[in-house]
Design an enzyme around this catalytic site. Structure first.
Site, PDB file in Angstrom:
ATOM      1  N   ASN A   1      48.740  33.758  40.990  1.00 22.34           N
ATOM      2  CA  ASN A   1      48.383  34.096  42.372  1.00 22.34           C
ATOM      3  C   ASN A   1      47.355  35.226  42.452  1.00 22.34           C
ATOM      4  O   ASN A   1      47.110  35.777  43.517  1.00 22.34           O
ATOM      5  CB  ASN A   1      49.637  34.470  43.182  1.00 22.34           C
ATOM      6  CG  ASN A   1      50.311  35.742  42.674  1.00 22.34           C
ATOM      7  OD1 ASN A   1      49.863  36.337  41.693  1.00 22.34           O
ATOM      8  ND2 ASN A   1      51.372  36.163  43.337  1.00 22.34           N
TER       9      ASN A   1
ATOM     10  N   ASP B   1      54.205  47.903  34.003  1.00 18.92           N
ATOM     11  CA  ASP B   1      55.272  47.697  34.978  1.00 18.92           C
ATOM     12  C   ASP B   1      56.649  47.538  34.357  1.00 18.92           C
ATOM     13  O   ASP B   1      56.785  47.380  33.142  1.00 18.92           O
ATOM     14  CB  ASP B   1      54.951  46.473  35.854  1.00 18.92           C
ATOM     15  CG  ASP B   1      54.263  45.351  35.077  1.00 18.92           C
ATOM     16  OD1 ASP B   1      54.505  45.239  33.874  1.00 18.92           O
ATOM     17  OD2 ASP B   1      53.486  44.603  35.694  1.00 18.92           O
TER      18      ASP B   1
ATOM     19  N   HIS C   1      47.613  38.174  40.882  1.00 17.16           N
ATOM     20  CA  HIS C   1      48.097  39.560  40.750  1.00 17.16           C
ATOM     21  C   HIS C   1      47.664  40.161  39.416  1.00 17.16           C
ATOM     22  O   HIS C   1      47.447  39.450  38.431  1.00 17.16           O
ATOM     23  CB  HIS C   1      49.614  39.669  40.981  1.00 17.16           C
ATOM     24  CG  HIS C   1      50.499  39.139  39.898  1.00 17.16           C
ATOM     25  ND1 HIS C   1      51.726  38.565  40.151  1.00 17.16           N
ATOM     26  CD2 HIS C   1      50.367  39.115  38.546  1.00 17.16           C
ATOM     27  CE1 HIS C   1      52.291  38.224  39.009  1.00 17.16           C
ATOM     28  NE2 HIS C   1      51.494  38.542  38.022  1.00 17.16           N
TER      29      HIS C   1
HETATM   30  C1  F6R Z   1      52.857  41.985  32.946  1.00 13.26           C
HETATM   31  C2  F6R Z   1      52.129  41.979  34.205  1.00 13.26           C
HETATM   32  C3  F6R Z   1      51.719  40.717  34.880  1.00 13.26           C
HETATM   33  C4  F6R Z   1      51.374  39.572  33.925  1.00 13.26           C
HETATM   34  C5  F6R Z   1      51.030  38.309  34.718  1.00 13.26           C
HETATM   35  C6  F6R Z   1      50.767  37.145  33.795  1.00 13.26           C
HETATM   36  O1  F6R Z   1      53.132  43.292  32.505  1.00 13.26           O
HETATM   37  O2  F6R Z   1      51.874  43.009  34.733  1.00 13.26           O
HETATM   38  O3  F6R Z   1      50.616  40.968  35.715  1.00 13.26           O
HETATM   39  O4  F6R Z   1      50.295  39.951  33.125  1.00 13.26           O
HETATM   40  O5  F6R Z   1      52.089  37.980  35.553  1.00 13.26           O
HETATM   41  O6  F6R Z   1      51.963  36.809  33.154  1.00 13.26           O
HETATM   42  P1  F6R Z   1      52.000  35.783  31.940  1.00 13.26           P
HETATM   43  O7  F6R Z   1      51.242  36.411  30.839  1.00 13.26           O
HETATM   44  O8  F6R Z   1      53.466  35.650  31.592  1.00 13.26           O
HETATM   45  O9  F6R Z   1      51.392  34.526  32.414  1.00 13.26           O
END
Ligand code: F6R
Length: 245
Positions: A136, A67, A138
């Protein structure tokens, strides 16, 4: 789903690096899906250390990041382009034209999404996709409620995600409201998925993922139950409420 328990964040990162390097060293052509955020940072550091020690070859490796924020450009320190350059690509010898990140400054975002999706397809798909887990639920920036059939698209970020990511910006107001993200269907088309989970703040999402196999669009990570080859590497803090024993 296969679960590997790590003692802590460093151990999780070391195990993830071993898995990634094994795939890199044992194939003639490899397409990696990469993630940003806090979770993979030490994995990338271990990959850099390995490169410095062993000069691991990356000429046969192509990468696609999950992303990028909309409205943020490559030279902007908060962009995922900048993140990948500074945390990995500048420190290993990978041909830059083989690294791909969606263009968050594209004039036509819909065209950029189709272009990105087609690039992945033309490359033959992703062999190994690295994922982090949002608190959450995602994956990529596929927020709760996202359709599991969706391909690369523009997603409106939830306030929870914007707040969680505000630490990378000077203020919450600066966190973009939208991002281009591989869709759930793009992610699920990967041959293999490696999900890294660390820390207490991920424990309730991880517990839900491990305990509840129901496919539920309000919890995007549940879509991973539809994939035949998912490995989760999670540390003890993230697993503390899962009571797996
Ligand atoms: C990052 C992405 C997100 C993160 C997720 C966890 O490219 O696509 O899905 O993997 O938000 O973020 P962190 O690792 O900062 O807790």
């Amino acid at each position: 789903m296969k679960l590997i328990t790590a003692t802590n964040y460093s151990d999780m990162s070391r195990i993830a690096t071993e898995i990634i390097l094994k795939r890199i060293k044992s194939s003639d052509k490899l397409t990696l899906g990469l993630a940003t955020g806090s979770t993979p940072i030490e994995t990338y550091q271990y990959m850099i250390e390995d490169y410095q020690q062993n000069k691991t070859d990356y000429h046969h490796v192509t990468t696609f990041n999950l992303d990028e924020y909309v409205g943020v450009g490559p030279t902007d320190r908060t962009s995922y382009y900048y993140f990948m350059k500074s945390k990995l690509f500048d420190h290993i010898h990978i041909p830059r034209e083989q690294t791909h990140i969606p263009n968050g400054l594209a004039n036509n975002l819909e065209d950029e999404c189709s272009y990105y999706e087609n690039k992945i397809k033309n490359q033959g798909g992703i062999d190994l996709q690295l994922l982090g887990l949002g608190s959450n639920g995602h994956i990529g920036f596929n927020e709760p409620g996202t359709n599991f059939d969706i391909k690369t698209h523009v997603e409106q970020l939830t306030e929870a995600t914007r707040s969680a990511n505000a630490r990378f910006f000077d203020s919450l107001e600066e966190v973009p409201t939208h991002a281009i993200t591989m869709g759930i269907s793009t992610i699920l088309q990967s041959n293999e998925i490696l999900l890294l989970v660390s820390g207490e703040k991920k424990s309730s999402a991880l517990t839900k993922l491990l305990k509840d196999t129901k496919l539920d669009p309000s919890f995007p990570a549940s879509s991973l139950h539809n994939h035949p080859n998912v490995t989760i590497v999670a540390d003890q803090e993230a697993l503390q409420y899962a009571n797996l024993t």
